[in-house]
Every structure is written in C-alpha cells, then in structure tokens.
Design a protein around this motif. Structure first.
Motif, PDB file in Angstrom:
ATOM      1  N   PHE A  53      35.679 -12.650  11.712  1.00 23.24           N
ATOM      2  CA  PHE A  53      34.918 -11.371  11.607  1.00 23.24           C
ATOM      3  C   PHE A  53      33.438 -12.109  12.096  1.00 23.24           C
ATOM      4  O   PHE A  53      32.770 -12.521  11.795  1.00 23.24           O
ATOM      5  CB  PHE A  53      34.647 -11.226   9.930  1.00 23.24           C
ATOM      6  CG  PHE A  53      34.163  -9.776   9.619  1.00 23.24           C
ATOM      7  CD1 PHE A  53      35.077  -8.902   9.494  1.00 23.24           C
ATOM      8  CD2 PHE A  53      32.914  -9.542   9.611  1.00 23.24           C
ATOM      9  CE1 PHE A  53      34.494  -7.424   9.216  1.00 23.24           C
ATOM     10  CE2 PHE A  53      32.391  -8.221   9.523  1.00 23.24           C
ATOM     11  CZ  PHE A  53      33.223  -7.397   9.037  1.00 23.24           C
ATOM     12  N   SER A  54      32.935 -10.893  13.139  1.00 22.52           N
ATOM     13  CA  SER A  54      31.778 -11.132  13.737  1.00 22.52           C
ATOM     14  C   SER A  54      30.825 -10.138  13.341  1.00 22.52           C
ATOM     15  O   SER A  54      30.635  -8.791  13.138  1.00 22.52           O
ATOM     16  CB  SER A  54      32.017 -10.918  15.319  1.00 22.52           C
ATOM     17  OG  SER A  54      33.019 -11.808  15.970  1.00 22.52           O
ATOM     18  N   VAL A  55      29.475 -10.613  13.134  1.00 23.76           N
ATOM     19  CA  VAL A  55      28.394  -9.920  12.850  1.00 23.76           C
ATOM     20  C   VAL A  55      27.402 -10.032  13.587  1.00 23.76           C
ATOM     21  O   VAL A  55      27.303 -11.291  13.983  1.00 23.76           O
ATOM     22  CB  VAL A  55      27.924 -10.040  11.479  1.00 23.76           C
ATOM     23  CG1 VAL A  55      26.427  -9.398  10.728  1.00 23.76           C
ATOM     24  CG2 VAL A  55      28.992  -9.926  10.299  1.00 23.76           C
ATOM     25  N   PHE A  95      33.651 -16.380   9.439  1.00 27.17           N
ATOM     26  CA  PHE A  95      32.587 -15.349   9.855  1.00 27.17           C
ATOM     27  C   PHE A  95      31.616 -15.959  10.707  1.00 27.17           C
ATOM     28  O   PHE A  95      31.498 -17.301  10.894  1.00 27.17           O
ATOM     29  CB  PHE A  95      31.617 -15.198   8.570  1.00 27.17           C
ATOM     30  CG  PHE A  95      32.292 -14.091   7.678  1.00 27.17           C
ATOM     31  CD1 PHE A  95      32.291 -12.980   7.774  1.00 27.17           C
ATOM     32  CD2 PHE A  95      33.019 -14.642   6.430  1.00 27.17           C
ATOM     33  CE1 PHE A  95      32.907 -11.935   6.853  1.00 27.17           C
ATOM     34  CE2 PHE A  95      33.546 -13.881   5.409  1.00 27.17           C
ATOM     35  CZ  PHE A  95      33.507 -12.530   5.687  1.00 27.17           C
ATOM     36  N   GLN A  96      31.422 -15.122  11.792  1.00 27.35           N
ATOM     37  CA  GLN A  96      30.468 -15.535  13.032  1.00 27.35           C
ATOM     38  C   GLN A  96      29.606 -14.591  13.036  1.00 27.35           C
ATOM     39  O   GLN A  96      29.777 -13.354  12.944  1.00 27.35           O
ATOM     40  CB  GLN A  96      31.523 -15.742  14.289  1.00 27.35           C
ATOM     41  CG  GLN A  96      32.626 -16.370  14.273  1.00 27.35           C
ATOM     42  CD  GLN A  96      33.550 -16.008  15.294  1.00 27.35           C
ATOM     43  OE1 GLN A  96      33.645 -14.740  15.989  1.00 27.35           O
ATOM     44  NE2 GLN A  96      34.503 -16.730  15.742  1.00 27.35           N
ATOM     45  N   VAL A  97      28.162 -15.099  13.247  1.00 24.94           N
ATOM     46  CA  VAL A  97      27.133 -14.298  13.318  1.00 24.94           C
ATOM     47  C   VAL A  97      26.236 -14.683  14.728  1.00 24.94           C
ATOM     48  O   VAL A  97      25.963 -15.799  14.888  1.00 24.94           O
ATOM     49  CB  VAL A  97      26.100 -14.641  12.092  1.00 24.94           C
ATOM     50  CG1 VAL A  97      24.830 -13.990  12.043  1.00 24.94           C
ATOM     51  CG2 VAL A  97      26.914 -14.218  10.779  1.00 24.94           C
ATOM     52  N   LEU A  98      25.909 -13.561  15.214  1.00 25.02           N
ATOM     53  CA  LEU A  98      25.104 -13.740  16.424  1.00 25.02           C
ATOM     54  C   LEU A  98      23.616 -13.153  16.342  1.00 25.02           C
ATOM     55  O   LEU A  98      23.673 -12.139  15.813  1.00 25.02           O
ATOM     56  CB  LEU A  98      25.783 -12.964  17.676  1.00 25.02           C
ATOM     57  CG  LEU A  98      27.105 -13.402  17.920  1.00 25.02           C
ATOM     58  CD1 LEU A  98      27.676 -12.468  19.064  1.00 25.02           C
ATOM     59  CD2 LEU A  98      27.178 -14.656  18.585  1.00 25.02           C
ATOM     60  N   VAL A 133      28.363 -12.811  26.619  1.00 26.68           N
ATOM     61  CA  VAL A 133      28.726 -13.678  25.536  1.00 26.68           C
ATOM     62  C   VAL A 133      29.763 -12.922  24.718  1.00 26.68           C
ATOM     63  O   VAL A 133      30.789 -13.611  24.078  1.00 26.68           O
ATOM     64  CB  VAL A 133      27.762 -14.242  24.619  1.00 26.68           C
ATOM     65  CG1 VAL A 133      28.196 -14.887  23.576  1.00 26.68           C
ATOM     66  CG2 VAL A 133      26.678 -15.037  25.453  1.00 26.68           C
ATOM     67  N   LEU A 134      29.513 -11.624  24.530  1.00 28.78           N
ATOM     68  CA  LEU A 134      30.398 -11.057  23.634  1.00 28.78           C
ATOM     69  C   LEU A 134      31.499 -10.215  24.192  1.00 28.78           C
ATOM     70  O   LEU A 134      31.168  -8.980  24.912  1.00 28.78           O
ATOM     71  CB  LEU A 134      29.679  -9.994  22.563  1.00 28.78           C
ATOM     72  CG  LEU A 134      30.343  -9.658  21.283  1.00 28.78           C
ATOM     73  CD1 LEU A 134      30.745 -10.391  20.260  1.00 28.78           C
ATOM     74  CD2 LEU A 134      29.394  -8.191  20.836  1.00 28.78           C
ATOM     75  N   PRO A 135      32.882 -10.330  24.007  1.00 29.26           N
ATOM     76  CA  PRO A 135      33.841  -9.487  24.832  1.00 29.26           C
ATOM     77  C   PRO A 135      33.566  -7.928  24.121  1.00 29.26           C
ATOM     78  O   PRO A 135      33.068  -7.879  23.129  1.00 29.26           O
ATOM     79  CB  PRO A 135      35.131 -10.085  24.304  1.00 29.26           C
ATOM     80  CG  PRO A 135      34.915 -11.306  24.000  1.00 29.26           C
ATOM     81  CD  PRO A 135      33.152 -11.525  23.381  1.00 29.26           C
ATOM     82  N   LYS A 136      34.114  -7.217  24.993  1.00 30.44           N
ATOM     83  CA  LYS A 136      34.107  -5.604  24.424  1.00 30.44           C
ATOM     84  C   LYS A 136      35.032  -5.761  23.430  1.00 30.44           C
ATOM     85  O   LYS A 136      36.082  -6.282  23.280  1.00 30.44           O
ATOM     86  CB  LYS A 136      34.407  -4.734  25.738  1.00 30.44           C
ATOM     87  CG  LYS A 136      33.353  -4.758  26.657  1.00 30.44           C
ATOM     88  CD  LYS A 136      33.791  -3.653  27.827  1.00 30.44           C
ATOM     89  CE  LYS A 136      32.504  -3.574  28.949  1.00 30.44           C
ATOM     90  NZ  LYS A 136      32.816  -2.711  29.872  1.00 30.44           N
ATOM     91  N   GLN A 137      34.762  -4.689  22.429  1.00 25.36           N
ATOM     92  CA  GLN A 137      35.401  -4.298  21.226  1.00 25.36           C
ATOM     93  C   GLN A 137      35.776  -5.555  20.497  1.00 25.36           C
ATOM     94  O   GLN A 137      37.069  -5.886  19.793  1.00 25.36           O
ATOM     95  CB  GLN A 137      36.559  -3.419  21.511  1.00 25.36           C
ATOM     96  CG  GLN A 137      36.314  -2.407  22.405  1.00 25.36           C
ATOM     97  CD  GLN A 137      37.421  -1.261  22.293  1.00 25.36           C
ATOM     98  OE1 GLN A 137      38.526  -1.515  21.736  1.00 25.36           O
ATOM     99  NE2 GLN A 137      37.249  -0.127  23.098  1.00 25.36           N
ATOM    100  N   SER A 138      34.901  -6.686  20.205  1.00 30.79           N
ATOM    101  CA  SER A 138      35.167  -7.694  19.260  1.00 30.79           C
ATOM    102  C   SER A 138      34.165  -7.729  18.341  1.00 30.79           C
ATOM    103  O   SER A 138      34.293  -8.603  17.385  1.00 30.79           O
ATOM    104  CB  SER A 138      34.931  -9.078  20.141  1.00 30.79           C
ATOM    105  OG  SER A 138      33.535  -8.985  20.852  1.00 30.79           O
ATOM    106  N   LEU A 139      33.098  -6.840  18.081  1.00 31.94           N
ATOM    107  CA  LEU A 139      32.055  -7.027  16.854  1.00 31.94           C
ATOM    108  C   LEU A 139      32.369  -6.210  15.984  1.00 31.94           C
ATOM    109  O   LEU A 139      33.065  -5.092  16.111  1.00 31.94           O
ATOM    110  CB  LEU A 139      30.682  -6.631  17.591  1.00 31.94           C
ATOM    111  CG  LEU A 139      29.498  -6.649  16.515  1.00 31.94           C
ATOM    112  CD1 LEU A 139      29.266  -8.085  16.074  1.00 31.94           C
ATOM    113  CD2 LEU A 139      28.355  -5.905  17.208  1.00 31.94           C
TER     114      LEU A 139
END
Length: 352
Positions: A53-55, A95-98, A133-139
C-alpha cells in the motif's frame, strides 16, 4: 531582474525553523483526523490492496507535520482492514511512504526525525524525479497539506511597470482585478497539471486528500491574516530599499508565487478537471488561532517565508526585513486582530 525563487520552508531544527513554527498547519491535520477516518472507511475499497500500500505526501517540507498526516492515513487504512477482514494488517500489508517536495527541501532534517516506531518503509523523492520513481497507477493515497496554493510562475506583465497588470505588491492582494485574474489564470493551469498528474499516479479508486486554506467567496487576500503578513513584509522590503540596503529593482521583481483561491474557484477547478469524484469538501474547525502577538507573528512568518526572502535578498536583508515586520505588526495590531477568517478545508477526491 532576477525572478522570485521557489518557495521552500526554513529547514533545520533550530528556533527559526519551520519545524518549530508549524503547529498551526499540524493542527489542521489533527482536527481533520475523524473526518479522514470516516472518508477512508467509506470510500476506500480493500479490493485495490494486495500486499503493498503506497502513500505519498506532496509538499512534505522538513517535518514533523508530514509524519502526522501519513500516520493518520495509515491508521485509518489499518482500522478499516481489521474491521472488514478480521485480520491484522501488520501481517499482510507492507506500507510504503514517499515524501515529495522540491529538490532544495531539507530532506536531511526530515529523515533524521523519522518516527522510530513507524510501521512503514519510506523514501524521499524530489519533485523533478517523482514520475521516474513511481509507476503509473500504483499510488493508493496521496496527501497535500497547505501545498495546493502555489503557482509555478508569475506572468511577465505582473513585473512590467508599464502594464495595467503590474503588481505594486509582493503578492496577489485581491484588490487589483487585473492582477488577480493573472494569478488565477496561472493557478488554473498549475492546479490542472497537479490533478492530471495525480490522476495518472493513483490506482483507480485511489484517494487524494488536500488540506489547506482558501478564501470565502468575495473575500480579498489582504483582508486575511496571511494577507496582512505579506503586506507588512512588502512594506518592510520597500523601507529597506529606500534606506539603500537592498535594490528597489530587486523588490519590484519579487512576487510571491502564491494564490489562495476562493472556495467557489476550488470547487470549479475540481469539477472541470473531471478526473475525480468529490468524496468530501469540509470546512474544518481549526483549533489553533493565528497569533496577533508581534513576536509570534514574526517567528511563524519567518519560518514559512524566510527561505524565499534569503534566496532573493540575502540572509542579512531577510533578518532586517523581519525586524521591521515586528515593528509594523505592533503598529498594525488592531488590523491583525480583526483580520477576516479564511476557510480551513479538507477535500477528499476519489479517482474515477
């Protein structure tokens, strides 16, 4: 003329840092906590969650408010997961936070003060690298706290003294209709780009939380507390120019890239974008009042604006400017006390 630099909060952890003077911004997140829980519970589908789960916090600054915001989100997701599955999210969700901000943000201070008991992995990602860094539709969830109010540039006409759009002030006071339109036109472009980018990054059904301050319809920026702050800073800079401490040309070229929209403008921007459904648009009762005490007034203003003034005029001129601001705050005590209140909002958008 040198352009106004990008806005970055005062870094570090000393007495003048943003970290020490951002309780007002943090209080909005805390006041919105219950509503954030409620909306995530009602609007977030667990079907989009596998084992990750990315935030992302867009405009994280140097802490500590970003930690409060992302933990509020994670707590709400975990609570929903427990209630609906009967399982422990710690066992099943990573959980992953950017943390995202401008490249000159003080990420070092942010990572030195990461909560030791955090339950998430984290990375700092400057804005210029985010799409790599962030792939599309992954957040899954994004958040912005007092970061949906900046513009990327001011038009050249704003700085042209022969133009009817020339801005004599350092910000959009709201009293010159041509200046206001120029700022609004740029704000429309920039907010569309922001919403379009978030729509690309979020998974279908993902949420975007936007917290901040707006004007009530018809209100002028210079009638509000923050507008008065900027007015007094502008007057102090002009005083320094008249004293020969800084060049008048540098003052004339200084226009803060900030536009505090009216509520109706925000609603129209989101509706016309068309990529999101509004799950909440709440007027949040901010528990902390902005202080009219001249010393606190100056300290909080310097934490937010000292960096941009130092970058444009130099650190010594910045310090002299705020010494004058404190004097002017004492002289304008009644005006500050009677400033019109803006609206502190929580907007929750679900990607269509």
């Amino acid at each position: 003329m040198s352009p106004t630099p990008e806005w970055v909060m005062m870094g570090g952890e000393d007495a003048e840092s943003y970290k020490k003077h951002s309780a007002y911004q943090r209080a909005l997140v805390e006041a919105a906590n219950e509503k954030i829980n409620e909306v995530i519970s009602a609007s977030l589908s667990l079907d989009m969650i596998s084992n990750g789960f990315s935030v992302a916090d867009f405009g994280c600054a140097s802490g500590p408010n970003t930690f409060v915001a992302v933990q509020t989100i994670i707590d709400a997701v975990e609570d929903k997961y427990r209630k609906e599955t009967g399982q422990n999210p710690v066992d099943n969700i990573e959980f992953q936070v950017l943390f995202n901000d401008l490249s000159n943000n003080d990420f070092n201070s942010l990572f030195r003060t990461l909560p030791s008991d955090r339950s998430y992995y984290s990375a700092g990602v400057p804005a210029s690298f985010f799409d790599r860094v962030l792939p599309k539709q992954s957040l899954h969830i994004g958040v912005m706290n007092y970061a949906f109010q900046f513009i990327s540039k001011v038009t050249k006409a704003i700085l042209d003294q022969d133009s009817p759009m020339w801005n004599r002030d350092i910000h959009c006071t709201g009293f010159n209709s041509k200046v206001k339109k120029a700022y609004l036109d740029q704000y429309l472009v920039d907010t569309k780009n922001i919403l379009d980018a978030r729509a690309e990054e979020l998974v279908p059904g993902g949420l975007m939380l936007i917290l901040g301050s707006c004007l009530k319809d018809g209100m002028k920026m210079s009638e509000t507390y923050r507008g008065i702050v900027l007015d007094l800073i502008g007057a102090s800079l002009n005083d320094l120019a008249h004293q020969g401490i800084i060049e008048q040309e540098k003052v004339d070229s200084f226009n803060i890239r900030l536009y505090i929209a009216e509520e109706g403008e925000l609603r129209q921007i989101i509706e016309e974008n068309g990529k999101f459904t509004v799950e909440a648009f709440e007027d949040i009762n901010q528990p902390i009042e902005e202080s009219s005490d001249p010393k606190i007034f100056v300290a909080s203003s310097r934490a937010a604006l000292g960096g941009i003034l130092s970058a444009h005029f130099g650190a010594e001129a910045m310090r002299k400017a705020f010494e004058l601001v404190e004097v002017k705050a004492q002289q304008n005590f009644s005006r500050i006390e009677n400033a019109k209140p803006g609206m502190q909002y929580l907007i929750v958008l679900r990607k269509n």
